[in-house]
Scaffold this motif. Structure first.
Motif, short mmCIF file in Angstrom:
data_model
loop_
_atom_site.label_atom_id
_atom_site.label_comp_id
_atom_site.label_asym_id
_atom_site.label_seq_id
_atom_site.Cartn_x
_atom_site.Cartn_y
_atom_site.Cartn_z
N LEU A 462 0.84 -1.20 0.00
CA LEU A 462 0.00 0.00 0.00
C LEU A 462 0.88 1.25 0.00
CD1 LEU A 462 -2.97 0.97 0.22
CD2 LEU A 462 -2.64 1.06 2.68
N ILE A 465 -1.02 7.04 -0.86
CA ILE A 465 -2.31 7.51 -0.34
C ILE A 465 -2.27 9.04 -0.38
CG2 ILE A 465 -3.90 7.51 1.62
CD1 ILE A 465 -2.42 4.98 2.62
N SER A 470 -8.09 10.20 0.21
CA SER A 470 -8.55 9.98 1.58
C SER A 470 -9.92 10.62 1.79
CB SER A 470 -7.53 10.58 2.56
OG SER A 470 -8.05 10.62 3.87
N ASP A 496 0.05 -3.61 5.33
CA ASP A 496 -0.72 -2.53 4.70
C ASP A 496 -1.63 -1.84 5.70
OD1 ASP A 496 0.46 -2.99 2.29
OD2 ASP A 496 -1.21 -4.10 1.40
N LEU A 500 -1.62 2.03 6.67
CA LEU A 500 -2.85 2.83 6.63
C LEU A 500 -3.06 3.58 7.95
CD1 LEU A 500 -5.31 3.37 4.78
CD2 LEU A 500 -6.46 1.45 5.89
N GLY A 506 -4.17 8.31 5.30
CA GLY A 506 -4.77 6.98 5.47
C GLY A 506 -5.40 6.77 6.83
#
Length: 616
Positions: A462, A465, A470, A496, A500, A506
């Protein structure tokens, strides 16, 4: 004199302070002589300047103000002494950088009468000198600071004075009131010039706030390179004299005579935006009249045959800001008219424009509570992929937020997004939607895949972001149907999930998905987070997410979290972020008196459920 006041305070370290030449016995005489010389025309282009001696004096006044005062009497005496030095040269002091800063700090400590006297001197006998001071870089700040003191005029009347004192107070407040009205008259006489002036326009905007009876925080000089935050300042309401009620109407009438400037000049446009904002808050009927008149002006301009002039104004830097304000403050009928007669069939083109897309965002937000939103949605969704490609994510995010607010078109938007990010077909790709939405990348780009078929090619950690990604997911988390997002979240591996939780953008997504879930859905997410709680607690952002999880968790879920955290007591209590988690979750209590801890948590859970039932 300042010297007398300085003598009262013991000097730090007991050493002798170096004395300024003006602080000996003949200081006052020397200062007066120096000021007279300064008034004879020092400075650039013949502009009068404060002499060095007076600048030093006001610098020391500023230092003394920073030290504070032991009581009101000491403060009042100090203020009176300094204002006696200002008398006769208030304009020179106000237009000097050091003098201006000192006066701005001194006026809030002065009585309304003293402030009124300073303003009276700045305005001159007829008030005509207000124009020069207000349009000065330093002087404008002083005028603003002075008229802001009008918000204190009711403080005196709340002290229940005697009849004699009441008369006196009315007079003292009357001085300031009269000067504010005098300033307003000068603005009306020179409105076209002042509202376009970079410094004068700020005085007009503060004047509008004062006449309406609502003030925001005082304006500060922005430093070069300082990051401007797009935050709407909080306004505080206060009582106003009856004369202000009528004066605001007169001032707005005069400003409307220069409505042409509101669309050609960015500085004047900001004045009109302030006028509409304060009237919307305090004089709604007046605001509606002004909105209608400005819209009539904007739509009456000549444009190409069959093309609304609004389409030109929406693409202009100065006028687009004004139209944004108009849209935000408009009622249903005006919004409907705006769309039907001017914007219908043009929304996608405007959403693709680098400037016009912002008013379209405001229109999408303002229409969310009306049926008009359905028509806007149907038009905008046709150009969803083109808007994404143009990078105007604010339009897409606002569309999602309005869907969440109106509870309309949610499934349709979700399907459009799945197609836009190339994860609608085959169905196995649905599980990838969360990373794609958060990174704003299509399936092929995110997974480095050239094929249009098959499921996820290879597992990709991941990353990427972004802020708008978001915000998009946070809006989608408020939809009635969230199963796709939650399935995608549960498909993330532990690494991930930790990324996050610890990511600035995230972490808000994870928090939104967990707190909006049902107890059953939240339980499934928490199952995936097991084994990560200690690492989350030791992260600046992860610890906040963990606290949000805790606040929405059931008693049994809290117990599971506590059992995982307790074995790492030493690590948690020594970590700068985790120690707060340890304290807030009462984990020492959990270790030593578990039954009592459980009783407290059960009580909290019941109270939280009771409140949520009431709110629903």
């Amino acid at each position: 004199m300042l010297a007398k006041e300085e003598g009262r305070k013991p000097q730090k370290g007991g050493g002798k302070k170096r004395r300024h030449p003006g602080e000996d016995g003949k200081g006052g005489e020397r200062k007066k002589r120096a000021v007279e010389e300064g008034e004879k025309g020092q400075g650039d282009g013949g502009r009068k300047r404060l002499d060095a001696l007076s600048v030093g004096y006001f610098r020391r006044v500023g230092e003394r103000l920073s030290e504070g005062f032991e009581d009101n009497e000491e403060r009042e005496m100090f203020v009176e002494n300094v204002l006696s030095e200002v008398k006769g040269k208030a304009t020179l002091v106000a237009m000097d950088r050091t003098g201006s800063i000192t006066l701005q700090r001194l006026l809030p400590l002065s009585s309304p009468e003293q402030v009124g006297e300073v303003l009276a001197e700045l305005g001159g006998e007829s008030g005509s000198e207000f124009k020069a001071v207000s349009c000065d870089r330093c002087g404008g700040h002083v005028v603003e600071s002075a008229i802001r003191q009008m918000s204190r005029w009711m403080e005196l009347s709340q002290k229940e004075p005697s009849a004699e004192e009441e008369e006196e107070e009315e007079e003292t407040c009357g001085v300031l009131e009269a000067q504010v009205l005098s300033l307003s008259q000068v603005v009306r006489d020179n409105s076209a010039e002042i509202i376009r002036h970079v410094h004068g326009s700020h005085v007009v905007r503060t004047l509008l706030h004062v006449l309406a009876g609502c003030l925001g925080p005082p304006r500060t000089e922005s430093r070069p390179g300082a990051k401007e935050r797009n935050v709407v300042p909080q306004l505080t309401d206060f009582e106003i004299p009856t004369s202000f009620w009528y004066e605001l109407k007169s001032l707005t009438e005069t400003l409307m005579e220069n409505v042409n400037l509101s669309v050609t000049d960015a500085v004047a446009s900001a004045v009109f935006q302030t006028m509409l904002t304060v009237c919307h808050r305090k004089r709604p009927k007046l605001c509606n009249q002004l909105l209608r008149r400005i819209m009539e002006y904007l739509t009456s301009r000549s444009a190409a045959p069959g093309v609304s002039p609004l389409l030109v104004f929406l693409k202009d830097q100065a006028s687009s800001h004004l139209i944004e304000t108009i849209i935000q403050l408009s009622h249903k009928a005006l919004l409907r008219d705006l769309y039907k007669n001017h914007l219908k069939g043009q929304l996608v083109d405007l959403a693709l424009h680098p400037i016009a897309n912002f008013p379209i965002q405001r229109l999408t937000a303002s229409s969310a509570k009306y049926k008009l939103f359905l028509r806007l949605f149907d038009e905008l969704v046709q150009g969803l992929e083109a808007i994404l490609a143009a990078g105007h994510m604010g339009v897409i995010v606002q569309l999602a937020e309005s869907c969440a607010e109106s509870e309309e078109k949610q499934d349709e938007l979700m399907q459009c997004l799945l197609h836009a990010f190339h994860c609608a077909e085959p169905g196995s790709r649905h599980v990838s939607c969360l990373p794609l939405f958060m990174s704003l990348l299509t399936y092929e780009v995110y997974y480095h895949s050239d094929t249009a078929e098959g499921a996820t090619q290879t597992e990709v950690p991941l990353s990427s972001i972004c802020y708008h990604g978001s915000r998009l997911v946070q809006a989608l988390a408020r939809f009635k149907e969230r199963s796709l997002l939650l399935s995608s979240l549960r498909a993330l591996n532990p690494a991930d999930l930790l990324t996050l939780a610890s990511d600035p953008a995230g972490s808000h997504v994870l928090q939104a998905l967990i707190t909006t879930s049902s107890d059953k859905g939240r339980g499934k997410i928490l199952k995936r987070l097991e084994g990560l709680y200690v690492q989350m607690a030791c992260s600046r952002l992860g610890s906040r997410v963990l606290e949000a999880i805790w606040n929405s968790a059931s008693v049994s879920q809290r117990q599971n979290i506590a059992q995982e955290l307790v074995p790492s007591e030493n690590q948690l209590r020594s970590d700068q972020f985790a120690r707060h988690v340890w304290a807030k979750f009462a984990l020492s209590h959990f270790v030593q008196r578990r039954a009592h801890w459980q009783e407290i948590q059960t009580g909290e859970s019941k109270k939280r459920k009771l409140f949520s039932d009431i709110l629903e």
